[in-house]
Design a protein around this motif. Structure first.
Motif, short mmCIF file in Angstrom:
data_model
loop_
_atom_site.label_atom_id
_atom_site.label_comp_id
_atom_site.label_asym_id
_atom_site.label_seq_id
_atom_site.Cartn_x
_atom_site.Cartn_y
_atom_site.Cartn_z
N ASN A 1 0.80 -1.23 0.00
CA ASN A 1 0.00 0.00 0.00
C ASN A 1 0.83 1.28 0.00
O ASN A 1 0.29 2.37 -0.15
N LYS B 1 -6.88 -0.03 13.96
CA LYS B 1 -7.36 0.93 12.96
C LYS B 1 -7.82 2.24 13.59
O LYS B 1 -7.77 3.30 12.96
N TRP C 1 -4.17 4.01 14.05
CA TRP C 1 -3.02 4.02 13.14
C TRP C 1 -2.98 5.26 12.27
O TRP C 1 -4.01 5.82 11.91
N VAL D 1 -1.11 2.70 7.64
CA VAL D 1 -1.86 1.44 7.53
C VAL D 1 -0.86 0.29 7.38
O VAL D 1 0.09 0.39 6.59
N ASN E 1 -9.04 -2.92 3.36
CA ASN E 1 -8.23 -1.92 4.05
C ASN E 1 -6.83 -1.77 3.46
O ASN E 1 -5.98 -1.11 4.06
N ILE F 1 -4.45 -4.05 2.96
CA ILE F 1 -3.42 -4.84 3.64
C ILE F 1 -3.23 -6.15 2.89
O ILE F 1 -4.19 -6.90 2.68
#
Length: 305
Positions: free
Chosen positions: A10, A170, A173, A176, A200, A202
């Protein structure tokens, strides 16, 4: 279409789709395995402080002659260093003989408190693990973000984190997690966790892709049939399964022939993937790695302890 050789994290970092796992690689063997793998097409090595072999992994990297910038190195923050991420990271960097990591993961969402019994696997007088139940995992993640922003690691993530723990993380953070490394195979596909992580941003990584020693995956008739149809081994099906579903896979071996064959990913048809994805729901669900930390870690299938 040929399976992906790399995935994008990401933060834009490229990660090789197949890495060499080093968990349970015996002393005196992992050095040669790492060197051989890097000389024979691998560019991704997965390590951890608790494995007790990072020094040998580092020697194997050096022996290979492959430039550091061409190798993707992952390691993990052990539980006893959750209150001092920088210190845990430094131990790993020194053992591996490098000044940065490509990916650093929180190994478990559990803090252990070292005592006279052990620096890494401490126990209380009654034999239970010396766990700090009051520890806030958000504080560990805050420190992970610090070493990331300082340039000591190119990406950060977690390992063995379930949806409830990720939901808590979450809330606070600012970076991410790039990765969640968990046990994954057709008997433990963790579909809900994959959906959550996909939404998300990940990336999942699969350890124990063959189910580890003693698991019945390799002999499963459905997996054997898919292997026969594709003219490959059951191991090739199980390893390729992950890359075909967009997951990094980390097969471990110290045998040269296996190291080579484990890197040869094939395309699986949608029909094959449907069969593999449905095995756990047919009563085949089985988790291999269940460390006794003393409480439920939030996975839907987790055995109560």
């Amino acid at each position: 279409m040929a399976p992906s050789t790399h995935f994008k994290l990401n933060n834009g970092t490229q990660i090789p789709a197949v890495g060499l796992g080093t968990w349970r690689s015996e002393p005196g063997q992992v050095r040669q395995a790492v060197s051989f793998a890097l000389k024979n097409g691998y560019s991704h090595i997965d390590a951890a402080l608790i494995y007790g072999n990072e020094h040998e992994v580092g020697q194997g990297i050096k022996d290979s002659g492959v430039p550091r910038e061409k190798i993707f190195i992952t390691s993990k923050l052990w539980n006893t260093h959750q209150n001092n991420v920088a210190e845990g990271l430094q131990k790993t960097l020194e053992a591996l003989g490098t000044d940065y990591l490509d990916l650093y993961l929180i190994h478990w969402p559990v803090r252990l408190v070292p005592n006279e019994s052990s620096a890494l696997l401490p126990v209380n007088p009654d034999g239970t693990r010396s766990v700090d139940r009051s520890w806030d995992q958000n504080e560990t993640w805050r420190q992970m973000e610090e070493v990331y922003k300082a340039g000591k690691v190119n990406a950060i993530g977690v390992a063995n984190w379930s949806i409830p723990y990720l939901e808590e993380l979450k809330k606070k953070w600012t970076v991410v997690p790039a990765v969640n490394q968990v046990e994954l195979h057709p008997f433990l596909p963790q579909h809900a966790l994959k959906d959550w992580c996909d939404k998300n941003g990940i990336l999942l990584e699969a350890y124990s892709p063959l189910g580890s020693e003693g698991a019945p995956l390799m002999a499963n008739p459905a997996i054997q049939e898919i292997a026969k149809k594709n003219d490959v081994s059951a191991a090739a099906v199980l390893i390729s399964y992950h890359v075909n579903r967009g997951v990094v896979v980390l097969p471990k071996s110290i045998k040269e022939s296996r190291i080579v064959s484990n890197s040869q990913i094939i395309s699986l048809s949608s029909e094959d993937m449907d069969v593999l994805n449905g095995l756990a729901a047919q009563g085949k669900a089985k988790r291999i790695n269940t460390p006794l930390f003393g409480w439920d870690l939030g996975f839907e299938d987790w055995y109560k302890q």
